[in-house]
Structure formats: C-alpha cells, structure tokens
Design an enzyme around this catalytic site. Structure first.
Site, mmCIF file in Angstrom:
data_model
loop_
_atom_site.group_PDB
_atom_site.id
_atom_site.type_symbol
_atom_site.label_atom_id
_atom_site.label_comp_id
_atom_site.label_asym_id
_atom_site.label_seq_id
_atom_site.Cartn_x
_atom_site.Cartn_y
_atom_site.Cartn_z
ATOM 1 N N HIS A 184 0.836 -1.197 0.000
ATOM 2 C CA HIS A 184 0.000 0.000 0.000
ATOM 3 C C HIS A 184 0.869 1.244 0.000
ATOM 4 O O HIS A 184 2.004 1.237 0.458
ATOM 5 C CB HIS A 184 -0.927 0.034 1.218
ATOM 6 C CG HIS A 184 -0.201 0.158 2.535
ATOM 7 N ND1 HIS A 184 0.503 -0.882 3.102
ATOM 8 C CD2 HIS A 184 -0.058 1.204 3.391
ATOM 9 C CE1 HIS A 184 1.042 -0.484 4.249
ATOM 10 N NE2 HIS A 184 0.713 0.775 4.439
ATOM 11 N N PHE A 185 0.313 2.300 -0.542
ATOM 12 C CA PHE A 185 0.876 3.648 -0.470
ATOM 13 C C PHE A 185 -0.096 4.499 0.338
ATOM 14 O O PHE A 185 -1.305 4.248 0.335
ATOM 15 C CB PHE A 185 1.049 4.263 -1.864
ATOM 16 C CG PHE A 185 2.012 3.535 -2.749
ATOM 17 C CD1 PHE A 185 3.315 3.968 -2.905
ATOM 18 C CD2 PHE A 185 1.615 2.400 -3.455
ATOM 19 C CE1 PHE A 185 4.206 3.300 -3.728
ATOM 20 C CE2 PHE A 185 2.493 1.718 -4.281
ATOM 21 C CZ PHE A 185 3.795 2.162 -4.421
#
Length: 416
Positions: A216-217
């Site tokens: 994830h970012f």
C-alpha cells in the site's frame, strides 16, 4: 544462530476491522475486499486517462476531477462515522503490536490483518486506467479488472491529515509490502492525475515503519510545502547514455536525512522504472527505506534509513524514545505528528533535526548504498562528478514550492 530484532510499538489502526483481524469467523458475513465478496461486488470507479501527465499541460479547471471526488467521498465516510476520531482534534487511538525490523522483505501472512479484511464501506473507489484520453467517474461499477485484481483507494480511519487515504494495488493478489515497477507506476499515475503539488503519496518499507505487510501507499493533502521540498539539492552528473530516459538524480544538501531526488523522465514509466529498480535493490539487500512522491509525480525522494535498527539495538536516546515518534515518510519529509503536548510546545527546528539525524545513514554508508542502487537502476555517474566532489564544487539548486492554499478544511497546525 540468526538474531531476530523486534521492537514493540503502537502503530496507527488503519481500518475499523483491524482489531478483529485475528478473531476466527465461521463465515464472512459482511461486504469485505476478500475473494468471498469483492469479485461479485460493485464499487465506485475512478478511471484515469491513458496519460495522466497530460493533466499538467491542461487548464487547471479541467484537472480537478480526482481532487473533488476523493475529498467528497472522504467527507462522506466522515459523515458516516467511519473514522476513529476527528482529525482536526489531533487525537489518536493505538494498539500494540510487534514487527521484525531486521527484514525488509517478509512473506505475506493471511492470518494477520491485511486489506482484504477491510469493509467495502471504507473504500472510496476503484482506481483503474480507463485507456482513453479522458478521465471519468462512476458511482457504481462492477470490478472491471478482468485479467488481474483491482486497485482500490480506501480511507485511513486514523488520518493524520485531511483526505488521508490508502492506495492498495491489486488488493486480491495479497502482495507483501514490496515495491515493483507496476505498482510504483500506479502511484505516479495517481499523483499525476491529482495534478496538485499538495497531494503527495508516501511509501514505507518494512523496517522503516510500515505497520501492515500488505502492499500500500499512503496519500493526503497538505496545502503547505514540506521542508524537504524546499531543501537544496546537488545534481549528480550522469553519463550521456544514462540520460536517454530523461531522468535526473540529485542529492539532498544540508538536510538531516541523507536522500536522493529523482526527477524528469521522458514518460512516467521511465521515471517509475528507474526509482522502482533502486527500491528493489534496497529491499532485496535488506536496507529499510521511505519514498515521497511529490510535485504531481515529477519529483521522488528516496530515503534509505536505519532508525528502527538503532532503536532495536538500544542506540537511540531515551529522550527521543519518549517522544514515541516513529520517523516514517511523512516525518522524514518534515510533517511530524507529535503525541505529547509538551513536545509540541517545545517543538523547534533543532528538536526536529535531532530526531531526523538519527534516521539517516552515515555519509560513508549512504555513498556505498548510492553506488549499489545506481548500478541496479542502470545509472552511471560521469567522471565530472568525481572531479567536482574532489574540488567541493557542483550545481546546487533550491526548489521553492509556491503556497496556494486549497479550498479544503485545515487539519493539524504545522510549524514552519
């Protein structure tokens, strides 16, 4: 015998289902992002244009679609009471966990919390390439990625700033927290699509204060420049063959955390390939790192770091440990969320510098790591760099960032 380094800390809870992730369930019983529910579901869809970088050449009025939709959907989830607190009050709720800090790459563990366990009500929209010249949004769309798992954007239920969201590439593929060229390009496409210098994306590797081992970012809006965006840089001359892709590289100058700045590229893919190759070397060689995607995806800051390792080895002062600040990408970039009022009242540049200096690799280790990642990214320094270094010369650039506040609610006060 292998030594295992762990530190006990209190990471932010990113989903309302995180505390219950380890509890056994006879069946799903809810709309989640897992295989049991997602493939047959319908979710809002944001389809970005084939070349999001074209936004940067267009009139500003035509580039607000992603900004408006993301914030509108985010505020809708706030109205539904999905957040754990009001971000403007700067309160936090935490839970303890343990994470190995001496392994940047760790296998995905389906028994632990991951984003397939998130409820669909926390999802703002799918984020997919529309393969056309225009972007569009649908309020209700089937999962359209037929040849792979969908990308989704979800709220962070413990936001540190207005509009704090998570970009989760190919959610059903259950990828560990590990950058690859495809997912990194997706993050750059989101930054370019937003077309705002105040929308940044960040990435934390394991060992550099990522708390969820599912790719994830993070992203949010902050309508002031980060200190690192205003820092001076020294351009590293590259060989002529290296520069065919249009990517340039600089070193940060007089900033407490040593880092590299990647810019340009003939295409977003060129820039994504260079930086992702650098990240791949770091994670394959067990060097924790953080990434800030800035300036609509045109500037990328890469920070190898060692704070968690120092912390586990007992090499961080008790004074810094007492602040309970885990310096990840936002802290390293200069947006530091302080947990104690006394630290906030006494917060000045010197105290922030003292904390961040502990994050940085030594000059010798940084240069060693830089040489390796240059090789991995296909970058070759020209002889000019060595001559300039020996003379203490070179090109130093300051990159001021204009400040034009966005028409959005303000969050925590940021001292500058």
């Amino acid at each position: 015998m292998e030594m295992k380094l762990t530190i006990k800390r209190v990471p932010t809870v990113v989903s309302n289902y995180q505390d219950d992730a380890d509890k056994p369930r006879a069946g799903c019983g809810r709309n989640c992002l897992g295989d049991c529910c997602l493939p047959a579901s319908k979710l809002p869809l944001y389809a970005f244009k084939l070349d999001p970088a074209k936004h940067l050449q267009e009139d500003a009025a035509s580039t607000k679609l992603l900004v408006d939709i993301l914030l509108s959907e985010w505020e809708d989830r706030m109205a539904r009471g999905l957040f754990r607190y009001d971000v403007t009050a700067c309160e936090t709720k935490k839970r303890p966990t343990e994470f190995r800090v001496d392994r940047v790459l760790q296998p995905f563990d389906p028994a632990k919390f991951n984003f397939t366990k998130v409820g669909q009500e926390e999802v703002l929209f799918q984020f997919e390439n529309g393969d056309g010249d225009d972007s569009y949004f649908l309020n209700d769309a089937p999962i359209i990625a037929v040849d792979r798992a969908p990308n989704v954007v979800a709220i962070n239920v413990s936001p540190i700033e207005y509009g704090h969201v998570l970009l989760i590439p190919r959610v059903l593929d259950r990828l560990p927290q590990k950058i690859d060229p495809e997912s990194f390009l997706l993050a750059l496409q989101m930054a370019a699509e937003a077309a705002s210098p105040y929308f940044r994306l960040g990435y934390n590797s394991l060992g550099a204060f990522a708390t969820i081992n599912h790719l994830h970012f993070q992203a949010y809006y902050l309508s002031v420049p980060f200190p690192v965006e205003k820092a001076a840089t020294h351009k590293i001359p590259l060989s002529e063959d290296t520069m065919k892709n249009g990517v340039t590289v600089s070193k940060l100058i007089n900033y407490p955390v040593r880092g590299l700045v990647f810019e340009g590229g003939n295409t977003l893919e060129d820039l994504a390939n260079v930086v992702s190759n650098a990240c791949i070397w770091l994670q394959d060689n067990n060097v924790p790192y953080n990434v800030l995607i800035s300036d609509c995806g045109k500037r990328i800051f890469l920070f190898p770091q060692c704070y968690a390792e120092k912390q586990a080895l007992g090499e961080v002062s008790q004074e810094l440990l007492d602040t309970q600040v885990n310096p990840a990408v936002w802290e390293i970039s200069g947006h530091i969320v302080l947990k104690r009022r006394s630290d906030y009242e006494e917060a000045y540049e010197t105290s922030a510098w003292k904390l961040l200096a502990e994050v940085s690799l030594s000059e010798e280790r940084f240069e060693e790591v830089k040489a390796y990642i240059f090789s991995a990214a296909g970058l070759v320094q020209s002889d000019e760099e060595e001559e300039e270094a020996s003379k203490g010369e070179g090109t130093t650039t300051f990159a001021p960032v204009p400040v034009t506040p966005l028409p959005v609610a303000e969050g925590c006060l940021v001292r500058q």
